[in-house]
Motif scaffolding. Structure first.
Motif: not given
Length: 154
Positions: A15-18, A20-21
């Motif tokens: 997942d992109k958000r994960f 990125s984090a």
């Protein structure tokens, strides 16, 4: 070692958000450590221990771009026996990396922490532990998903 089966369902990207984090945590820890070569040594060593081919492949490339030598990369797995090839500061960081990565006894031995504390100020030590922690997170994600090396692009 068990035979590999088709794990294509697990090799899809995060997942992109994960992702990125985790990338932001990694960047912050590396920046705070202030030594890009040491950060890559730490990330490579943890990735060796965790058998994360993707991360090891990626961090070897980054280390080379930061000026790391092929000899030191080749001998990283045997750093305790490599004599003067690694500085005392690097050796303390690598020992702490191994202690945090393995956690054999459920904690980091006082000796490993105290030796690192001799070579890093309080902020650097916090960032070093951050680098170790985040690469272990990446290793666990990539190994559990069976992400193979070669997919990293700078």
């Amino acid at each position: 070692m068990t035979a590999r089966t088709d794990h294509s369902a697990r090799t899809t990207h995060l997942d992109k958000r994960f992702g990125s984090a985790l990338a932001a945590l990694s960047a912050a820890a590396k920046k705070g450590l202030g030594d890009p070569v040491l950060a890559e040594l730490v990330m490579m060593r943890a990735s060796q221990i965790n058998a994360c081919a993707f991360c090891l492949d990626m961090h070897v490339d980054v280390a080379v771009r930061n000026g790391e030598s092929a000899k030191r990369i080749a001998l990283l797995n045997a750093w305790p026996e490599a004599g003067e090839l690694f500085s005392e500061r690097e050796r303390a960081a690598l020992a702490l990396t191994e202690a945090v990565t393995v956690l054999t006894d459920g904690f980091v031995p006082d000796e490993a922490y105290e030796e690192a504390a001799k070579h890093f100020d309080e902020a650097e030590l916090a960032h070093l532990i951050g680098v170790i922690t985040v690469i272990n997170s990446w290793n666990r994600v990539m190994v559990s998903r069976r992400i193979e090396p070669g997919g990293y692009t700078p």
